[in-house]
Design an enzyme around this catalytic site. Sequence first.
Site, mmCIF file in Angstrom:
data_model
loop_
_atom_site.group_PDB
_atom_site.id
_atom_site.type_symbol
_atom_site.label_atom_id
_atom_site.label_comp_id
_atom_site.label_asym_id
_atom_site.label_seq_id
_atom_site.Cartn_x
_atom_site.Cartn_y
_atom_site.Cartn_z
ATOM 1 N N GLU A 178 0.867 -1.175 0.000
ATOM 2 C CA GLU A 178 0.000 0.000 0.000
ATOM 3 C C GLU A 178 0.899 1.219 0.000
ATOM 4 O O GLU A 178 1.940 1.222 0.645
ATOM 5 C CB GLU A 178 -0.864 0.036 1.262
ATOM 6 C CG GLU A 178 -1.868 -1.065 1.340
ATOM 7 C CD GLU A 178 -2.439 -1.215 2.739
ATOM 8 O OE1 GLU A 178 -1.957 -0.547 3.670
ATOM 9 O OE2 GLU A 178 -3.362 -2.021 2.888
ATOM 10 N N TYR A 203 7.363 1.975 -7.837
ATOM 11 C CA TYR A 203 6.689 0.671 -7.819
ATOM 12 C C TYR A 203 6.188 0.311 -9.219
ATOM 13 O O TYR A 203 6.370 -0.814 -9.682
ATOM 14 C CB TYR A 203 5.510 0.681 -6.837
ATOM 15 C CG TYR A 203 5.895 0.965 -5.402
ATOM 16 C CD1 TYR A 203 7.075 0.458 -4.851
ATOM 17 C CD2 TYR A 203 5.075 1.724 -4.584
ATOM 18 C CE1 TYR A 203 7.419 0.720 -3.536
ATOM 19 C CE2 TYR A 203 5.414 1.986 -3.264
ATOM 20 C CZ TYR A 203 6.584 1.486 -2.746
ATOM 21 O OH TYR A 203 6.928 1.739 -1.445
#
Length: 152
Positions: free
Chosen positions: A104, A116
């Site tokens: 998250e 990411y």
Amino acid sequence: MTLKIVPLAPHHLDDVWRIEQAAHAFPWAESLIRKEPNRIAVNLALELNGKVAGYCFGQLVAGEATLLNIAVDPACQGKGYGKQLLEGFIDEMASRDAEEIWLEVRASNTRAFQLYEALGFNEINRREGYYPAENGREDALIMTYPLMLSAG
């Protein structure tokens, strides 16, 4: 310059705690940083010339890995160390036969989100109002990285 990714050890924790406070607007509690890792924990330190430059906390349960926390010392940011640390975490999870990695990230943390995404994580969901923020709450973006497909 020597850069190594090693298992997080008790002698790293003072530096980890210092970095945690410097790198995050809402740091983890010191008790969480210093907590004895359980058998599902996969915690790593990034050492630069023998000193902690970054770290990550993760876990692996039944083939599903979760990246819980990752940070690079603000004095060392912008040099690719976060990418190397994340790649080290991915490699470690692959070596342990993880099928996928979950994480998250704050919706406002665009640098982390872009890292990411560049490494192959995909946004799959959003948790509204998940994180505390300066002005109330902020969304968490849920991302996943399919290891078994990449090992394929």
